[in-house]
Structures are given as structure tokens and as C-alpha cells.
Motif scaffolding. Structure first.
Motif, mmCIF file in Angstrom:
data_model
loop_
_atom_site.group_PDB
_atom_site.id
_atom_site.type_symbol
_atom_site.label_atom_id
_atom_site.label_comp_id
_atom_site.label_asym_id
_atom_site.label_seq_id
_atom_site.Cartn_x
_atom_site.Cartn_y
_atom_site.Cartn_z
ATOM 1 N N PRO A 130 3.925 -60.670 -32.994
ATOM 2 C CA PRO A 130 5.260 -61.179 -33.864
ATOM 3 C C PRO A 130 6.590 -61.484 -33.157
ATOM 4 C CG PRO A 130 4.959 -59.599 -33.889
ATOM 5 C CD PRO A 130 3.279 -59.532 -33.123
ATOM 6 N N LEU A 131 7.364 -62.846 -33.866
ATOM 7 C CA LEU A 131 8.847 -62.787 -32.977
ATOM 8 C C LEU A 131 9.717 -61.878 -32.796
ATOM 9 C CD1 LEU A 131 9.196 -66.702 -34.110
ATOM 10 C CD2 LEU A 131 8.813 -65.380 -31.535
ATOM 11 N N PHE A 132 9.362 -60.715 -34.564
ATOM 12 C CA PHE A 132 10.792 -59.864 -34.755
ATOM 13 C C PHE A 132 9.685 -59.074 -34.728
ATOM 14 C CE2 PHE A 132 11.831 -64.014 -36.770
ATOM 15 C CZ PHE A 132 12.629 -64.037 -35.671
ATOM 16 N N GLY A 133 9.913 -57.761 -34.219
ATOM 17 C CA GLY A 133 9.198 -56.406 -34.218
ATOM 18 C C GLY A 133 7.920 -56.586 -33.198
ATOM 19 N N ALA A 134 7.608 -55.387 -34.162
ATOM 20 C CA ALA A 134 5.885 -55.499 -32.954
ATOM 21 C C ALA A 134 4.863 -54.307 -34.172
ATOM 22 C CB ALA A 134 5.842 -53.814 -31.670
ATOM 23 N N GLY A 135 5.079 -55.548 -35.345
ATOM 24 C CA GLY A 135 4.186 -54.240 -36.766
ATOM 25 C C GLY A 135 2.716 -55.979 -36.206
ATOM 26 N N GLU A 136 2.144 -55.370 -37.296
ATOM 27 C CA GLU A 136 0.818 -56.733 -37.477
ATOM 28 C C GLU A 136 1.594 -57.684 -37.826
ATOM 29 O OE1 GLU A 136 -1.427 -54.438 -40.662
ATOM 30 O OE2 GLU A 136 -1.342 -52.763 -39.702
ATOM 31 N N VAL A 137 0.085 -58.995 -37.132
ATOM 32 C CA VAL A 137 0.830 -60.161 -37.781
ATOM 33 C C VAL A 137 -0.496 -60.555 -39.157
ATOM 34 C CG1 VAL A 137 0.272 -62.509 -36.840
ATOM 35 C CG2 VAL A 137 0.587 -60.005 -35.144
#
Length: 250
Positions: A23-30
């Protein structure tokens, strides 16, 4: 954490990490709506194509500049490819095939830039492109020829006894087209970039660093050639499939 082998040799590179969707923003799930490095570079490729074909040819000079020359050469090459393979009747589908070629070739070359992401290394991208071609040419075949499109699978030049066997083989090979069409492109992109990363990783070892650097340079030059060839192959196969749809009789 580094493995024992990595700690012993000092090598900590992972060739396949460059293909991870992030993801471009943050490190969460895609999720399907998440902006990722893939969508970013697809947008960059689209803007680059617009800049070349629209902005680069806006002047239409008699003596073209570099951008206009590249745009005109691309246009002429794809136009001639379609005409030579699918005939003049296939030229009505030129915009679609030209779009395919430009997107793939720009994506392949963009992936060679430092810190870039090769969108054509993912089967999710190449699979959609190949499936779109498969559905389009199949629809064109039935719309234009009706039931006669099925003549594509009936080899009239073969002896009658073996025609049913050949028909089964033809049907299977026809439905395998989108698979081979997509895997060929993605596989070549993955293989080349992974090999470059492996060679680059060995540059950390002083004893083999000169050889590693030469290998990276040579492989990079080869990948430039592959980037164009794979776009050309994908496009020319699209033209072949279009020819089959327009003229299904063996």
C-alpha cells in the motif's frame, strides 16, 4: 531475521521482494480499493503514454523532434503489424491494439528504472490483458461469422477420420491461449528482474564484485531488449488471434 547462511556470507538480498504489492499509505492490508505501488506505476505509465502520443505529437512538425519520431515509429509499426497479419479489415481495431502495445512496452521499460515497480510482472495485470484479448476476439469472431466461427476448430485440410481428434485439440489450445498469453509476459519480466537482483546482491562480496557488476550491466542490457520483445510478442499474438476471428476457415 537473517538466516545463518546470510549471516555467514553477508548476503541478505531477497530477489522476489521487488514484486510484493504494498500500500502507498500505511502498512495495512491490501484491498481492491487500496492505492498500491502497482496502481501508482500504472498511473505513471498512463501519463507517460499520454505525454508521448498527445503532447509529443501536438506540434506535428515536418522535421519531427525525438518525441514525435518515437510516436510516429510506434504508430507505423503497430499499423503495419495489424495490416500484415489481420489484413485491412483488422485496422478498425487499431486503437485497441495500439493501446495494448504502448501500455505493455512502457510498463516493461518503467520497471527497469531504479525503485520502480514492474506491473507486467504480476499475473493479475497480464491475465486481465490476455483475458480481455481472448473475450474480444471471440466476440468479434461470433459477431462477424456467426456459427461459421466454429470452422476455426474444424481442420478441413486433414483426413476426415482424424478431424474430430484435431477439433478437440484445437478447442483445448484455443482456451489455453489467455493462460499462455499472460504467463509468457509475466514470467519473462519476473525472471529477468530476479536475476538482476541476484547478481547485484553478489556485488557486496569484494572477491566477485567486478564480475557481479559486469553481469548486472549485461543482464540489464538484455532486459532492455526483452522489455521490447515481450511487448512485441504480446501484440503480434493479439493480431494473430484477431486474424483467426476475422477469417476462421482453415
Amino acid at each position: 531475521m537473517a538466516t545463518e547462511a546470510e549471516q555467514a556470507t553477508g548476503l541478505t538480498f531477497h530477489p522476489m521482494d521487488q514484486f510484493i504489492v504494498k500500500p502507498l499509505f500505511g502498512a495495512g492490508e491490501v484491498h481492491w480499493y487500496t492505492p498500491t505501488n502497482v496502481t501508482l506505476w500504472m498511473a505513471v505509465v498512463a501519463l507517460a503514454i499520454i505525454a508521448l502520443l498527445v503532447m509529443g505529437t501536438r506540434g506535428r512538425a515536418i522535421v519531427p523532434n525525438r518525441a514525435q519520431s518515437v510516436a510516429e515509429l510506434s504508430y507505423g509499426m503497430v499499423h503495419k503489424m495489424i495490416e500484415d497479419i489481420a489484413g485491412k479489415e483488422g485496422l478498425k481495431y487499431f486503437p485497441y491494439i495500439m493501446t495494448l502495445f504502448m501500455f505493455i512496452v512502457f510498463s516493461n521499460f518503467a520497471g527497469l528504472l531504479p525503485k520502480a515497480f514492474t506491473v507486467t510482472s504480476h499475473i493479475a495485470v497480464t491475465g486481465v490483458l490476455a483475458l480481455a484479448v481472448f473475450i474480444s476476439v471471440t466476440a468479434i469472431g461470433f459477431i462477424k461469422n456467426g456459427a461459421h466461427f466454429l470452422d476455426l476448430f474444424w481442420v478441413r485440410s486433414a483426413p476426415l477420420a482424424i478431424r474430430p481428434v484435431l477439433a478437440v485439440i484445437e478447442v483445448i489450445s484455443y482456451f489455453v491461449r489467455p493462460v499462455s498469453h499472460s504467463i509468457r509476459l509475466a514470467g519473462n519480466m519476473i525472471a529477468g528482474h530476479a536475476v538482476i537482483k541476484v547478481f547485484a546482491g553478489f556485488a557486496a562480496i569484494a572477491a566477485v564484485a567486478p564480475v557481479s557488476i559486469l553481469a548486472v550491466v549485461g543482464m540489464y542490457a538484455f532486459e532492455i531488449l526483452v522489455a521490447f520483445i515481450q511487448a512485441y510478442v504480446f501484440t503480434i499474438l493479439t493480431c494473430v488471434y484477431l486474424k483467426d476471428a476475422l477469417h476462421p476457415s482453415h
